[in-house]
Write an enzyme that holds these catalytic residues in place. Sequence first.
Site, PDB file in Angstrom:
ATOM      1  NE  ARG A  68      -5.223  14.752  -9.066  1.00 16.68           N
ATOM      2  CZ  ARG A  68      -4.835  14.307  -7.871  1.00 16.68           C
ATOM      3  NH1 ARG A  68      -3.970  15.008  -7.147  1.00 16.68           N
ATOM      4  NH2 ARG A  68      -5.306  13.186  -7.405  1.00 16.68           N
TER       5      ARG A  68
ATOM      6  NE  ARG B 219      -1.550  10.330  -6.830  1.00 17.35           N
ATOM      7  CZ  ARG B 219      -2.761  10.080  -7.312  1.00 17.35           C
ATOM      8  NH1 ARG B 219      -3.401   8.984  -6.925  1.00 17.35           N
ATOM      9  NH2 ARG B 219      -3.340  10.896  -8.152  1.00 17.35           N
TER      10      ARG B 219
ATOM     11  CE  LYS C 279     -10.945   7.684  -9.391  1.00 15.08           C
ATOM     12  NZ  LYS C 279     -10.791   8.903  -8.545  1.00 15.08           N
TER      13      LYS C 279
ATOM     14  NE  ARG D  22      -4.087  10.043  -3.053  1.00 16.19           N
ATOM     15  CZ  ARG D  22      -4.997  10.077  -4.033  1.00 16.19           C
ATOM     16  NH1 ARG D  22      -5.760   9.028  -4.268  1.00 16.19           N
ATOM     17  NH2 ARG D  22      -5.152  11.165  -4.758  1.00 16.19           N
TER      18      ARG D  22
ATOM     19  NE  ARG E 183      -8.938  11.020 -14.361  1.00 18.79           N
ATOM     20  CZ  ARG E 183      -8.430  10.214 -13.413  1.00 18.79           C
ATOM     21  NH1 ARG E 183      -8.128   8.974 -13.670  1.00 18.79           N
ATOM     22  NH2 ARG E 183      -8.234  10.693 -12.203  1.00 18.79           N
TER      23      ARG E 183
HETATM   24  P1  ADP Z   1      -8.979   7.892  -5.472  1.00 18.57           P
HETATM   25  O1  ADP Z   1      -8.403   6.611  -6.027  1.00 18.57           O
HETATM   26  O2  ADP Z   1     -10.412   8.076  -5.837  1.00 18.57           O
HETATM   27  O3  ADP Z   1      -8.160   9.095  -5.790  1.00 18.57           O
HETATM   28  P2  ADP Z   1      -8.143   6.837  -2.834  1.00 18.57           P
HETATM   29  O4  ADP Z   1      -8.786   5.507  -2.717  1.00 18.57           O
HETATM   30  O5  ADP Z   1      -6.687   6.884  -3.096  1.00 18.57           O
HETATM   31  O6  ADP Z   1      -8.952   7.752  -3.893  1.00 18.57           O
HETATM   32  O7  ADP Z   1      -8.477   7.633  -1.491  1.00 18.57           O
HETATM   33  C1  ADP Z   1      -7.981   8.958  -1.244  1.00 18.57           C
HETATM   34  C2  ADP Z   1      -7.548   9.060   0.239  1.00 18.57           C
HETATM   35  O8  ADP Z   1      -8.714   9.024   1.066  1.00 18.57           O
HETATM   36  C3  ADP Z   1      -6.647   7.914   0.717  1.00 18.57           C
HETATM   37  O9  ADP Z   1      -5.717   8.441   1.612  1.00 18.57           O
HETATM   38  C4  ADP Z   1      -7.612   6.955   1.418  1.00 18.57           C
HETATM   39  O10 ADP Z   1      -6.974   6.245   2.467  1.00 18.57           O
HETATM   40  C5  ADP Z   1      -8.685   7.887   1.953  1.00 18.57           C
HETATM   41  N1  ADP Z   1     -10.046   7.320   1.897  1.00 18.57           N
HETATM   42  C6  ADP Z   1     -10.580   6.549   0.911  1.00 18.57           C
HETATM   43  N2  ADP Z   1     -11.877   6.247   1.177  1.00 18.57           N
HETATM   44  C7  ADP Z   1     -12.173   6.863   2.355  1.00 18.57           C
HETATM   45  C8  ADP Z   1     -13.374   6.938   3.166  1.00 18.57           C
HETATM   46  N3  ADP Z   1     -14.501   6.329   2.781  1.00 18.57           N
HETATM   47  N4  ADP Z   1     -13.316   7.655   4.291  1.00 18.57           N
HETATM   48  C9  ADP Z   1     -12.155   8.285   4.681  1.00 18.57           C
HETATM   49  N5  ADP Z   1     -11.009   8.249   3.964  1.00 18.57           N
HETATM   50  C10 ADP Z   1     -11.007   7.556   2.811  1.00 18.57           C
HETATM   51  P1  ADP Z   2      -7.070  10.362  -8.884  1.00 16.36           P
HETATM   52  O1  ADP Z   2      -6.668  10.120  -7.487  1.00 16.36           O
HETATM   53  O2  ADP Z   2      -6.983  11.801  -9.264  1.00 16.36           O
HETATM   54  O3  ADP Z   2      -8.354   9.773  -9.288  1.00 16.36           O
HETATM   55  P2  ADP Z   2      -5.399   8.729 -10.744  1.00 16.36           P
HETATM   56  O4  ADP Z   2      -4.320   7.959 -10.127  1.00 16.36           O
HETATM   57  O5  ADP Z   2      -6.567   7.996 -11.299  1.00 16.36           O
HETATM   58  O6  ADP Z   2      -5.824   9.812  -9.681  1.00 16.36           O
HETATM   59  O7  ADP Z   2      -4.815   9.646 -11.915  1.00 16.36           O
HETATM   60  C1  ADP Z   2      -3.707  10.478 -11.709  1.00 16.36           C
HETATM   61  C2  ADP Z   2      -3.415  11.278 -12.957  1.00 16.36           C
HETATM   62  O8  ADP Z   2      -3.087  10.378 -14.042  1.00 16.36           O
HETATM   63  C3  ADP Z   2      -4.554  12.121 -13.497  1.00 16.36           C
HETATM   64  O9  ADP Z   2      -4.624  13.391 -12.877  1.00 16.36           O
HETATM   65  C4  ADP Z   2      -4.174  12.220 -14.995  1.00 16.36           C
HETATM   66  O10 ADP Z   2      -3.131  13.151 -15.198  1.00 16.36           O
HETATM   67  C5  ADP Z   2      -3.608  10.851 -15.280  1.00 16.36           C
HETATM   68  N1  ADP Z   2      -4.642   9.896 -15.734  1.00 16.36           N
HETATM   69  C6  ADP Z   2      -5.036   8.748 -15.112  1.00 16.36           C
HETATM   70  N2  ADP Z   2      -6.005   8.129 -15.807  1.00 16.36           N
HETATM   71  C7  ADP Z   2      -6.237   8.905 -16.909  1.00 16.36           C
HETATM   72  C8  ADP Z   2      -7.132   8.825 -18.007  1.00 16.36           C
HETATM   73  N3  ADP Z   2      -8.017   7.804 -18.126  1.00 16.36           N
HETATM   74  N4  ADP Z   2      -7.095   9.798 -18.930  1.00 16.36           N
HETATM   75  C9  ADP Z   2      -6.212  10.822 -18.853  1.00 16.36           C
HETATM   76  N5  ADP Z   2      -5.362  10.975 -17.836  1.00 16.36           N
HETATM   77  C10 ADP Z   2      -5.357  10.037 -16.869  1.00 16.36           C
END
Ligand code: ADP
Ligand code: ADP
Length: 216
Positions: A171, A160, A13, A127, A88
């Site tokens: 999660r 993280r 995302k 990550r 969420r």
């Molecule tokens: P989210 O916000 O959904 O948790 P991230 O964008 O932080 O996900 O991506 C999670 C990890 O996967 C990061 O280390 C990112 O560089 C990697 N990543 C994201 N998209 C891809 C993809 N399409 N293929 C391989 N690795 C990816």
């Molecule tokens: P992810 O890579 O898991 O998609 P985020 O950075 O979006 O991670 O979220 C990290 C953490 O922050 C979640 O596991 C939760 O604890 C909290 N969080 C983020 N957004 C929300 C939300 N909309 N509602 C509740 N908790 C949230």
Amino acid sequence: MRLVLLGPPGAGKGTQASAIISKYSIPHISTGDIFRENIKKGTDLGKQVEAYMNKGLLVPDELVVSIVKDRLTKEDCKEGFLLDGFPRTVNQAEALDEELKNMNLKLDKVINIKVGKDILIERAIGRRICKNCGATFHIKFNPPKEENVCDKCGGELHQRDDDTVETVEKRIEVYHEQTKPLIDYYDKKGLLLNVDGSKPVEEVFNEIIASLEGDF
Ligand code: ADP
Ligand code: ADP
Ligand code: ZN
């Protein structure tokens, strides 16, 4: 363009969000980033949310909803926004609907990034985030040019606190229980765009843009 990015933890995302906001010049609203920033600064909000985040649990709806409502009223959201990681829960989605209705606005699309569990765990564990500018890397799929150094600003990379196997699994479980129902919620409203997130970053991005622009 008023968009929501939906998907399990590690789906990509944040990665797709950076590309989408630069294409459409809209602000990126990531509730996870807002919370991490508050934890770093040691604010009251940071203290309230830290324990939930480290356990892989969702932060209570009341805390999240008020922050997003407030953010949406800011000047830079006038022409649109990209919500990442919010809503969420169905409760949060309903609160968002109500707020947008009050503002006389509507969501354009909800992009659902689909990725299987094994890939999610590998992505989240590998990550790395820049301590300085927040840029995201992956030790295998998107490595920085120099180990542990941000390509964009030279800052130090770190992992993280919640990107451990145990917490990522929790999660994902929380996602299935509390966030997945939103797929149905938005599908019924005719807003859902499903995207295969298991492909490389650029292919996923192209698929998102093609569906947003109606070129299926
Ligand atoms: P989210 O916000 O959904 O948790 P991230 O964008 O932080 O996900 O991506 C999670 C990890 O996967 C990061 O280390 C990112 O560089 C990697 N990543 C994201 N998209 C891809 C993809 N399409 N293929 C391989 N690795 C990816
Ligand atoms: P992810 O890579 O898991 O998609 P985020 O950075 O979006 O991670 O979220 C990290 C953490 O922050 C979640 O596991 C939760 O604890 C909290 N969080 C983020 N957004 C929300 C939300 N909309 N509602 C509740 N908790 C949230
Ligand atoms: Zn950086």
